[in-house]
Scaffold this motif. Structure first.
Motif, PDB file in Angstrom:
ATOM      1  N   ASN A  97       0.862  -1.178   0.000  1.00  0.00           N
ATOM      2  CA  ASN A  97       0.000   0.000   0.000  1.00  0.00           C
ATOM      3  C   ASN A  97       0.895   1.223   0.000  1.00  0.00           C
ATOM      4  N   LEU A 119      -0.209  -0.209  -4.793  1.00  0.00           N
ATOM      5  CA  LEU A 119      -1.553   0.364  -4.907  1.00  0.00           C
ATOM      6  C   LEU A 119      -1.698   1.437  -3.848  1.00  0.00           C
ATOM      7  N   ASN A 120      -2.256   2.576  -4.199  1.00  0.00           N
ATOM      8  CA  ASN A 120      -2.527   3.601  -3.202  1.00  0.00           C
ATOM      9  C   ASN A 120      -3.881   3.287  -2.552  1.00  0.00           C
ATOM     10  N   ALA A 121      -3.856   2.247  -1.731  1.00  0.00           N
ATOM     11  CA  ALA A 121      -5.107   1.715  -1.190  1.00  0.00           C
ATOM     12  C   ALA A 121      -5.753   2.655  -0.188  1.00  0.00           C
ATOM     13  N   LEU A 124      -7.680   5.201  -2.136  1.00  0.00           N
ATOM     14  CA  LEU A 124      -8.819   4.528  -2.766  1.00  0.00           C
ATOM     15  C   LEU A 124      -9.911   4.277  -1.715  1.00  0.00           C
ATOM     16  N   GLU A 127     -11.673   7.503  -0.677  1.00  0.00           N
ATOM     17  CA  GLU A 127     -12.614   7.965  -1.698  1.00  0.00           C
ATOM     18  C   GLU A 127     -13.873   7.115  -1.706  1.00  0.00           C
ATOM     19  N   LEU A 128     -13.669   5.816  -1.616  1.00  0.00           N
ATOM     20  CA  LEU A 128     -14.798   4.912  -1.778  1.00  0.00           C
ATOM     21  C   LEU A 128     -15.583   4.713  -0.480  1.00  0.00           C
ATOM     22  N   ALA A 137      -9.342  -3.047  -0.491  1.00  0.00           N
ATOM     23  CA  ALA A 137      -8.696  -2.662  -1.751  1.00  0.00           C
ATOM     24  C   ALA A 137      -7.413  -3.467  -1.933  1.00  0.00           C
ATOM     25  N   ALA A 173     -14.404  -1.888  -3.572  1.00  0.00           N
ATOM     26  CA  ALA A 173     -13.000  -1.631  -3.229  1.00  0.00           C
ATOM     27  C   ALA A 173     -12.126  -2.781  -3.699  1.00  0.00           C
ATOM     28  N   LYS A 176     -11.807  -2.369  -7.444  1.00  0.00           N
ATOM     29  CA  LYS A 176     -10.963  -1.235  -7.806  1.00  0.00           C
ATOM     30  C   LYS A 176      -9.499  -1.523  -7.474  1.00  0.00           C
ATOM     31  N   GLY A 177      -9.292  -2.242  -6.393  1.00  0.00           N
ATOM     32  CA  GLY A 177      -7.926  -2.620  -6.033  1.00  0.00           C
ATOM     33  C   GLY A 177      -7.332  -3.535  -7.089  1.00  0.00           C
ATOM     34  N   GLY A 180      -6.685  -1.359 -10.113  1.00  0.00           N
ATOM     35  CA  GLY A 180      -5.767  -0.233  -9.956  1.00  0.00           C
ATOM     36  C   GLY A 180      -4.337  -0.579  -9.603  1.00  0.00           C
TER      37      GLY A 180
END
Lengths: 191, 699, 88
Positions: A97, A119-121, A124, A127-128, A137, A173, A176-177, A180
């Motif tokens: 992360n 990943l910039n979890a 993310l 936001e989510l 994520a 999430a 998206k993870g 992303g």
């Protein structure tokens, strides 16, 4: 074959829950699973460790995991504070992360890796979910980088542990993870 | 086929108890068993299990409750381990002689003369020969399945004995595995309700168990009990087979043989360490070695027959133990196996490996080394070393920070951030100084301050805090040091108002002249927030959870000031960490009174706990202050029977101001809040009237 | 903990081997004192659960090795002279 995973993070990042979700997802895929939280001081700001095992029961152990093949590192600052790669198998895999791009982030780890995911979890998740809990994520990212579990299984696991809106958001999430995460292939090889 | 879930071993056991429709569940928390009884509480609180739940004051009582319930004909369940199991010891023997078929889960943890919360079998070791069925499980699924099976075995008329289910702490209790939950209907069909043959209820039966037997016949009854245990073997096998038919899962009988068919040697294990041993056997087999594994599923009744068969087929047996029979040189299962095989003709050599003590991990590599050692013994026919300890190095503990420090307690601690107990302890020791002995029953303080206290801090057994302190006091007095060394306890509410109360009462009555300091965080915090009798009414704790049927703790809290006043001790006070000068003055007064040899001085300090009351940690002192200002925690002193209310706000703030900061009260209805307000008001009036009374009349 | 050559297997805590407990790594926030606002009442030092604050001549002295960032000091300061700032 049994895959052994070690999860690192700080209290409040969902490290223990992540191990549990991995185990549930593995169960849905008919695999043997075990999730072992390491209880130290469950203090805010204290590092948390958790383990997960996925594979065949005929290859499993219930002793401690000394040589994981995979690391999930939930906290971006952790590698500075401690060497999370202790015991990691040669040609291991790390999913991290981090806000940094993968090529830069990988430098924080002194290890012989076959694959690396960044990943910039936290962002993310903010936001989510509206809260910086990166675990779901990161699990999506984990699925993509390692190929050990399907996104659908992780999402079913989420449904088993969360309800209604939280379940929907966390399933998203995971997805998206998965989409992303930036993956680096560093070398061929089993571990 | 039922549903599955991924769950900790403790939850699997709790589900087993639920599916068995247990009727009475007495409980007492102890790590790593605690969550078993918390899950049961949740089931009951949510209406999923209809059972009497008893938050006992200590484990000796807990098993007493279980035996009482089982005698009356209820299907009974409880759980414990380690020190708790040891505290139950005499009742363990009673359960056998009363033929009560209760099931007790033991989430094994070392019996700590070397303290640890990790697993080994030193806790079940002293209990193993008292006539209970003793089963050991390797997986969480097996834990659930055996909970059900043990009821069927125990309640069988051919058995009618209590049963212990041993599951390894942490490795099983807190680790999560996939577990299939059988359907309730299927369980109901396979396990009918318990029909006690001789319930003591006089409206149901006209016979009841007794254990009063003439001396001359004791030997006979011992023989009969041994025959019953031998008879239970057949029942165990039958039940196991029946379960496999009904639910699709079989585990073998008293032992499981793994790759033993053409083995030259075998390792013998039990519990969760067996899994790593299987892998070691696999690796050795892959290398061409002929080694197998025997998993002891039951240690009582001991599987003599199976062991004799195996002994006839192999050239060496290596028994892996997680318990040492001190003074014999070797382990528990080793002694059992060796003595079982001794009289056989041409029995193989038996060697022992002692490993995994205190929760130390036993790796596959460790088992491989053990395997190689046994194979060597098989090859040579010679025992090089009969008992081998599998030892490991430990990383050095964190270095303490050296600094010039004149206070008796060094800075820093392992307590939670914002811990109120730390504030209290520092001020107590500031007043008493380092020429003090601190007696500490198990509590958060044990973990937090031992490494930083210059004054000796001694861990006392939970029910014996004031007893340890009495022993110390009398020795000091004998040596002429009672007025030279301060002696105080630093105890939580658990060790004071519940399990510790008996020995405090006795010390007070005898007039022992030492200080008792209770830091009261209003629950058993160190084991994860279970209720104590100091928990306020309506508070949520994990053993008084808020669910559909339960709404927090129903009882009012115990009034320790009046209990101690009934003992007529010279000095009693309540105090608060938000009022430091008052707190320190009271510690000083206690020191003066006890140094003058006048008797017990008792100080009860409220300790708001962010972790267990669920408020932000920076508000520890604020919450404490509000407790005093709302009358939830009156600051009082009783000196030689004269009651004084120390802080008297002109008007008490409404109790809601105090309650709303703490999420342990967030479920409170308006009605509950009014009830609490009324109680606070009544209590306040009571203190004012006692103050006006002058000396308490019984002093 | 240490042993003693005169009694095999005994486990001892020796006073001279004790010291403070470094808990700085627990911290997410740290206290910062505004000297101008501080009235040197000493309450922060009195309340600090870890004794990370002591009173010096000039006012509170913080030894951050022992601070867990709990924020009790900031919450209790009557002059609102302590702020909790996120660690870098």
């Amino acid at each position: 074959m049994v895959e052994e995973i070690r999860l690192h993070g700080m209290g409040g990042q969902g490290v223990v829950a992540a191990g549990e979700l991995i185990a549930i997802a593995a169960s849905y895929e008919g695999k043997f699973c075990r999730a072992v939280p390491m209880y130290g001081s469950a203090r805010r700001g204290a590092p948390v460790l958790s383990f997960a095992q996925i594979g065949e029961e005929s290859e499993a152990t219930r002793s401690m995991i000394y040589h994981p093949g995979y690391l999930l590192v939930m906290d971006p600052t952790m590698p500075e504070a401690m060497d999370v790669t202790v015991g990691l198998k040669e040609g291991g895999v790390i999913v991290f992360n981090t806000p940094k791009p993968a090529a830069e982030a990988v430098k924080a780890f002194k290890a012989d890796l076959s694959r690396f995911g960044a990943l910039n979890a936290t962002v993310l998740a903010e936001e989510l979910l509206g809260r910086p809990i990166p675990n779901t994520a990161m699990l999506g990212a984990f699925a993509r980088v390692t190929g050990l579990l399907k996104v659908a299984s992780l999402q079913k696991a989420v449904e088993k542990r969360f309800t209604d809106r939280l379940a929907d958001l966390n399933k998203e999430a995971v997805e998206k993870g998965y989409e992303g995460v930036e993956v680096l292939h560093l070398k061929e090889g089993r571990h | 086929m039922g549903e599955f879930d991924v769950m900790a071993g403790n939850k699997a056991v709790a589900h087993g108890a639920r599916l068995a429709r247990v009727e009475v569940v007495p409980v007492f928390p102890i790590t790593p068993q605690t969550t078993i009884v918390e899950y049961v509480a949740d089931f009951i609180a949510d209406g999923l299990l209809d059972a009497e739940y008893i938050q006992s004051e200590g484990e000796h009582s807990c098993l007493g409750m279980a035996v009482g319930a089982s005698l009356t004909g209820a299907r009974t369940f409880t759980a414990t381990c380690s020190q708790g199991l040891a505290y139950m010891h005499e009742v363990v023997a009673q359960a056998t002689s009363y033929r009560t078929p209760l099931v007790m889960a033991v989430a094994n943890r070392t019996l700590g003369w070397y303290w640890s919360i990790g697993p080994d079998y030193t806790d079940v070791m002293p209990e193993i020969n008292l006539g209970w069925i003793q089963s050991f499980v390797e997986s969480n699924q097996e834990a659930l399945d055996m909970t059900l099976q043990l009821y069927k075995v125990a309640e069988d008329r051919r058995v009618m004995l209590p049963a212990m289910l041993n599951l390894d702490g942490f490795y099983l209790s807190y680790s999560q595995e996939r577990v299939e939950l059988p359907e309730q209907e299927a369980v109901d069909e396979w396990l009918p309700p318990y029909e006690a043959p001789f319930p003591i209820d006089p409206t149901v039966g006209d016979s009841w168990s007794t254990n009063l037997v003439p001396q001359r016949l004791h030997t006979t009854y011992r023989r009969l009990l041994e025959e019953v245990l031998r008879d239970s073997e057949a029942v165990i096998r039958e039940v196991g087979e029946g379960f496999a038919t009904a639910f699709g899962r079989g585990y073998g009988g008293l032992v499981e043989r793994y790759r033993c068919d053409d083995a030259d040697s075998v390792l013998v294990t039990m519990g969760s360490m067996t899994t790593a041993a299987r892998r070691a056997v696999d690796r050795l087999r892959a290398g061409g070695e002929r080694i197998g594994l025997v998993k002891l599923r039951f240690m009582r009744p001991f599987p003599h027959q199976e062991l004799a068969e195996i002994a006839g087929q192999v050239d060496a047996i290596g028994v892996v133990d997680r318990a040492v029979l001190h003074g014999t040189g070797g382990g528990l299962a080793f002694a059992d196996v060796k003595s079982s095989l001794y009289n056989l003709e041409d029995g193989p050599p038996v060697v022992n490996f002692v490993a995994g003590m205190g929760g130390d991990d036993i790796s596959i590599d460790d088992f491989q080394a053990m395997g190689r050692s046994v194979l060597r013994t098989a090859e040579t026919g010679r025992i090089d070393q009969e008992v081998r300890y599998i030892e490991h190095e430990a990383p050095p503990p964190p270095e303490p920070v050296k600094l010039d420090w004149d206070q008796p307690v060094y800075p820093g601690s392992d307590g939670c951030a914002g811990c109120g107990s730390s504030i209290i302890f520092r001020h107590l020791m500031k007043v008493l100084g380092e020429e003090t002995i601190v007696i500490n029953p198990p509590s958060c303080a044990t973990i937090n301050y031992n490494p930083v206290s210059k004054a000796p801090m001694i861990l006392a057994n939970y029910a014996a805090g004031a007893a340890f302190e009495t022993g110390v006091y009398r020795a000091l007095r004998k040596k002429g040091k009672a007025d030279k060394v301060y002696l105080t306890s630093f105890s939580g509410d658990g060790g004071t108002v519940d399990i510790g109360l008996q020995s405090i009462s006795a010390a007070a009555e005898r007039g022992e002249s030492f200080i008792w300091v209770c830091y009261d965080n209003e629950a058993y915090m160190n084991t994860g927030v279970q209720r104590s009798s100091s928990t306020p009414m309506f508070a949520h704790t994990t053993s008084t959870p808020v669910g559909e049927v339960w709404r927090g703790k129903p009882q009012r809290r115990k009034d320790m000031v009046m209990i101690m006043a009934a003992h007529r001790i010279p000095y009693i006070a309540t105090a608060s960490l938000a009022y430091l000068p008052d707190l320190e003055r009271k510690f000083r007064r206690a020191a003066e009174v006890t140094r003058a040899g006048r008797g017990l001085a008792y100080i009860h300090v409220q300790q708001p706990c962010a972790t267990g009351w669920y408020f932000p940690e920076e508000k520890t002192v604020e919450v404490a202050r509000l407790a005093v200002q709302t009358g939830a925690w009156p600051l009082v002193e009783v000196e030689d029977g004269l009651v004084k209310l120390n802080i008297k706000p002109r008007e008490l703030k409404p109790i809601g101001d105090y309650l709303k900061l703490q999420r342990r009260f967030r479920h409170l209805s308006e009605e509950q809040i009014s009830l609490l307000q009324e109680e606070v008001n009544r209590d306040w009036e009571r203190w004012l009237s006692l103050e006006r009374l002058g000396k308490l009349p019984w002093y | 903990m240490s042993g003693d050559e005169t009694v095999k297997g005994v486990i001892l805590l020796r006073r001279k081997d004790l010291g403070g407990r470094d808990v700085a790594s627990w911290r997410v926030y740290k206290p910062v004192v505004d000297g101008e606002k501080c009235v040197k009442c000493g309450l922060c030092a009195g309340y600090c659960p870890e004794a990370a604050i002591t009173m010096g001549e000039e006012g509170p002295v913080l030894d951050l090795r022992f601070c867990k960032g709990c924020g009790v000091c900031a919450n209790e300061c009557p002059a609102k002279a302590i702020a909790m700032e996120k660690e870098a």
